[in-house]
Design a protein around this motif. Structure first.
Motif, PDB file in Angstrom:
ATOM      1  N   ASN A   1      13.890 -45.339 -33.387  1.00 50.14           N
ATOM      2  CA  ASN A   1      13.099 -46.607 -32.971  1.00 50.14           C
ATOM      3  C   ASN A   1      13.682 -47.898 -32.463  1.00 50.14           C
ATOM      4  O   ASN A   1      13.017 -48.757 -32.364  1.00 50.14           O
ATOM      5  N   ARG A   2      14.841 -47.811 -31.981  1.00 48.80           N
ATOM      6  CA  ARG A   2      15.700 -48.987 -31.571  1.00 48.80           C
ATOM      7  C   ARG A   2      14.809 -49.346 -30.146  1.00 48.80           C
ATOM      8  O   ARG A   2      14.703 -50.700 -29.903  1.00 48.80           O
ATOM      9  N   ILE A   3      14.425 -48.651 -29.237  1.00 49.29           N
ATOM     10  CA  ILE A   3      13.835 -48.858 -27.921  1.00 49.29           C
ATOM     11  C   ILE A   3      12.627 -49.836 -28.265  1.00 49.29           C
ATOM     12  O   ILE A   3      12.252 -50.575 -27.579  1.00 49.29           O
ATOM     13  N   GLU A   4      11.776 -49.300 -29.143  1.00 46.92           N
ATOM     14  CA  GLU A   4      10.536 -49.633 -29.223  1.00 46.92           C
ATOM     15  C   GLU A   4      10.627 -51.117 -30.035  1.00 46.92           C
ATOM     16  O   GLU A   4       9.869 -51.807 -29.704  1.00 46.92           O
ATOM     17  N   ALA A   5      11.724 -51.324 -30.807  1.00 46.07           N
ATOM     18  CA  ALA A   5      11.737 -52.669 -31.356  1.00 46.07           C
ATOM     19  C   ALA A   5      11.924 -53.711 -30.660  1.00 46.07           C
ATOM     20  O   ALA A   5      11.508 -54.869 -30.857  1.00 46.07           O
ATOM     21  N   VAL A   6      12.563 -53.250 -29.348  1.00 49.60           N
ATOM     22  CA  VAL A   6      13.070 -54.520 -28.458  1.00 49.60           C
ATOM     23  C   VAL A   6      11.933 -54.468 -27.525  1.00 49.60           C
ATOM     24  O   VAL A   6      11.560 -55.752 -27.172  1.00 49.60           O
ATOM     25  N   ALA A   7      11.342 -53.370 -27.194  1.00 45.58           N
ATOM     26  CA  ALA A   7      10.150 -53.363 -26.103  1.00 45.58           C
ATOM     27  C   ALA A   7       9.066 -54.174 -26.693  1.00 45.58           C
ATOM     28  O   ALA A   7       8.364 -54.831 -26.055  1.00 45.58           O
ATOM     29  N   GLN A   8       8.757 -54.166 -28.137  1.00 50.73           N
ATOM     30  CA  GLN A   8       7.527 -54.731 -28.639  1.00 50.73           C
ATOM     31  C   GLN A   8       7.983 -56.027 -29.265  1.00 50.73           C
ATOM     32  O   GLN A   8       7.155 -56.568 -30.002  1.00 50.73           O
ATOM     33  N   GLY A   9       9.235 -56.541 -29.069  1.00 56.21           N
ATOM     34  CA  GLY A   9       9.475 -57.837 -29.421  1.00 56.21           C
ATOM     35  C   GLY A   9       9.876 -58.155 -30.796  1.00 56.21           C
ATOM     36  O   GLY A   9       9.993 -59.162 -31.243  1.00 56.21           O
ATOM     37  N   GLN A  10       9.992 -56.956 -31.585  1.00 57.81           N
ATOM     38  CA  GLN A  10      10.624 -57.154 -32.972  1.00 57.81           C
ATOM     39  C   GLN A  10      11.978 -57.561 -33.018  1.00 57.81           C
ATOM     40  O   GLN A  10      12.463 -58.343 -34.165  1.00 57.81           O
ATOM     41  N   ALA A  11      12.689 -57.531 -32.008  1.00 59.32           N
ATOM     42  CA  ALA A  11      14.088 -57.959 -31.667  1.00 59.32           C
ATOM     43  C   ALA A  11      14.427 -58.490 -30.389  1.00 59.32           C
ATOM     44  O   ALA A  11      13.821 -57.667 -29.504  1.00 59.32           O
ATOM     45  N   GLN A  12      15.416 -59.414 -30.162  1.00 54.54           N
ATOM     46  CA  GLN A  12      15.517 -60.030 -28.674  1.00 54.54           C
ATOM     47  C   GLN A  12      16.807 -59.275 -28.423  1.00 54.54           C
ATOM     48  O   GLN A  12      17.028 -59.436 -27.051  1.00 54.54           O
ATOM     49  N   MET A  13      17.605 -58.741 -28.981  1.00 50.99           N
ATOM     50  CA  MET A  13      18.866 -57.864 -28.469  1.00 50.99           C
ATOM     51  C   MET A  13      18.822 -56.879 -29.584  1.00 50.99           C
ATOM     52  O   MET A  13      18.802 -56.732 -30.549  1.00 50.99           O
ATOM     53  N   GLU A  14      19.450 -55.617 -29.230  1.00 49.56           N
ATOM     54  CA  GLU A  14      19.945 -54.554 -29.899  1.00 49.56           C
ATOM     55  C   GLU A  14      21.286 -54.372 -29.868  1.00 49.56           C
ATOM     56  O   GLU A  14      21.711 -54.122 -28.540  1.00 49.56           O
ATOM     57  N   CYS A  15      22.067 -54.372 -30.783  1.00 49.96           N
ATOM     58  CA  CYS A  15      23.458 -54.612 -31.073  1.00 49.96           C
ATOM     59  C   CYS A  15      24.056 -53.377 -31.553  1.00 49.96           C
ATOM     60  O   CYS A  15      24.455 -53.198 -32.784  1.00 49.96           O
ATOM     61  N   GLY A  16      24.271 -52.545 -30.825  1.00 47.87           N
ATOM     62  CA  GLY A  16      24.655 -51.033 -31.019  1.00 47.87           C
ATOM     63  C   GLY A  16      25.296 -50.288 -30.417  1.00 47.87           C
ATOM     64  O   GLY A  16      26.465 -50.682 -29.705  1.00 47.87           O
ATOM     65  N   SER A  17      25.009 -48.993 -30.121  1.00 50.84           N
ATOM     66  CA  SER A  17      25.883 -48.065 -29.288  1.00 50.84           C
ATOM     67  C   SER A  17      24.945 -47.424 -28.195  1.00 50.84           C
ATOM     68  O   SER A  17      24.917 -46.258 -28.178  1.00 50.84           O
TER      69      SER A  17
END
Length: 297
Positions: A92-108
């Protein structure tokens, strides 16, 4: 005698506005109005983004994101900026950023063409490749080893796609199993439910170091992929991306990022206080000579 044209102030103002990041982008405007920036993180992507023994999100990518958040705060002229956290999974990481739940995804997360259709990426903070994690006493040392029968990989990851392609192209007699997250995949190898775990080698080293007995596992095999890992951003705000890209370049050119890197790859880290002992590899060192978000994948 000089003549002052009424157009000069207007042109000067336009130039100044163009030289600064636009504050009217949708993501930046939301950050400004709410006074909060949300960083998505993972639970077991050691050492990039994971939970420490107290359940707090930590890691190399998170430390970089905190620097990027500070740059956003400064550019927006905010006295304070609250940093919130959102735990995500590979699925769900891509969806979280694409839908505005997060402004950055800080992972791998790997920056590749298919993902760039939904989100944006900044300059890579790591370059790695997928290999295999096996038990220390396993004879398996390559993807086509005759004793390799069942391989697990994490759902919705590029190593899983590469593994499937290798099996198809090379007609390998392998059974592929999908795990929900990295922790589950490692546990399957430890319990004998899978012969190997295919994932980015740096994550495999980190996961092994975090086990009760780090020497019970080993990383083997040649690279199945080349993975430029980068911070993921919303696709619809060029002003935010400019701030983040500029700060990434500053961190790289100033050498500050090397200090962050050393903290997580060369020094003892949670949960066991074991160092990964992984110096900057030649792929990343060469890429940082001319840092760009453009990758050939």
């Amino acid at each position: 005698m000089s003549i002052r044209s009424p157009l000069v102030p207007a042109l000067l103002a336009a130039w100044l506005l163009g030289a600064l990041p636009a504050h009217g982008g949708p993501v930046l405007e939301r950050i400004r109005s709410e006074g909060t920036i949300t960083l998505a993180h993972r639970n077991a992507s050691v050492p990039f983004s994971y939970l420490d023994p107290q359940g707090q999100p930590v890691g190399y990518a998170l430390d970089i994101c905190k620097r990027l958040a500070q740059a956003v705060q400064q550019k927006l002229g905010l006295k304070t900026l609250t940093v919130a956290y959102l735990q995500v999974t590979p699925a769900n990481r891509i969806e979280a950023v694409a839908q505005g739940q997060a402004q950055m995804e800080c992972g791998s997360t790997t920056n590749n063409a298919s993902r760039r259709e939904q989100v944006a990426f900044t300059i890579p903070h790591y370059i790695t490749g997928a290999r295999l994690l096996v038990k220390a006493d396993s004879p398996v040392d390559r993807i086509d080893h005759p004793q390799l029968k069942k391989v697990v990989s994490t759902r919705s990851t590029t190593p899983l796609a590469a593994l499937r392609q290798a099996v198809r192209v090379r007609a390998l007699p392998l059974t592929i199993v999908e795990a929900d997250d990295h922790e589950q995949a490692v546990a399957m190898v430890e319990k004998g439910q899978a012969d190997a775990f295919a994932m980015d080698d740096v994550l495999l080293y980190g996961l092994a170091a975090g086990r009760t007995d780090p020497k019970a596992l080993k990383v083997v095999g040649q690279f199945l992929t080349t993975e430029p890992l980068a911070i993921m951003l919303p696709k619809d705000d060029e002003a935010l991306k400019k701030i983040v890209d500029d700060e990434m370049r500053r961190l790289i050119y100033s050498g500050e990022i090397l200090g962050i890197y050393s903290t997580w790859f060369e020094k003892p880290i949670p949960p066991n206080g074991s160092p990964l002992n992984l110096p900057v590899n030649y792929l990343l060192r060469d890429f940082w000579k001319y840092p760009t978000d453009k990758v050939p994948f």
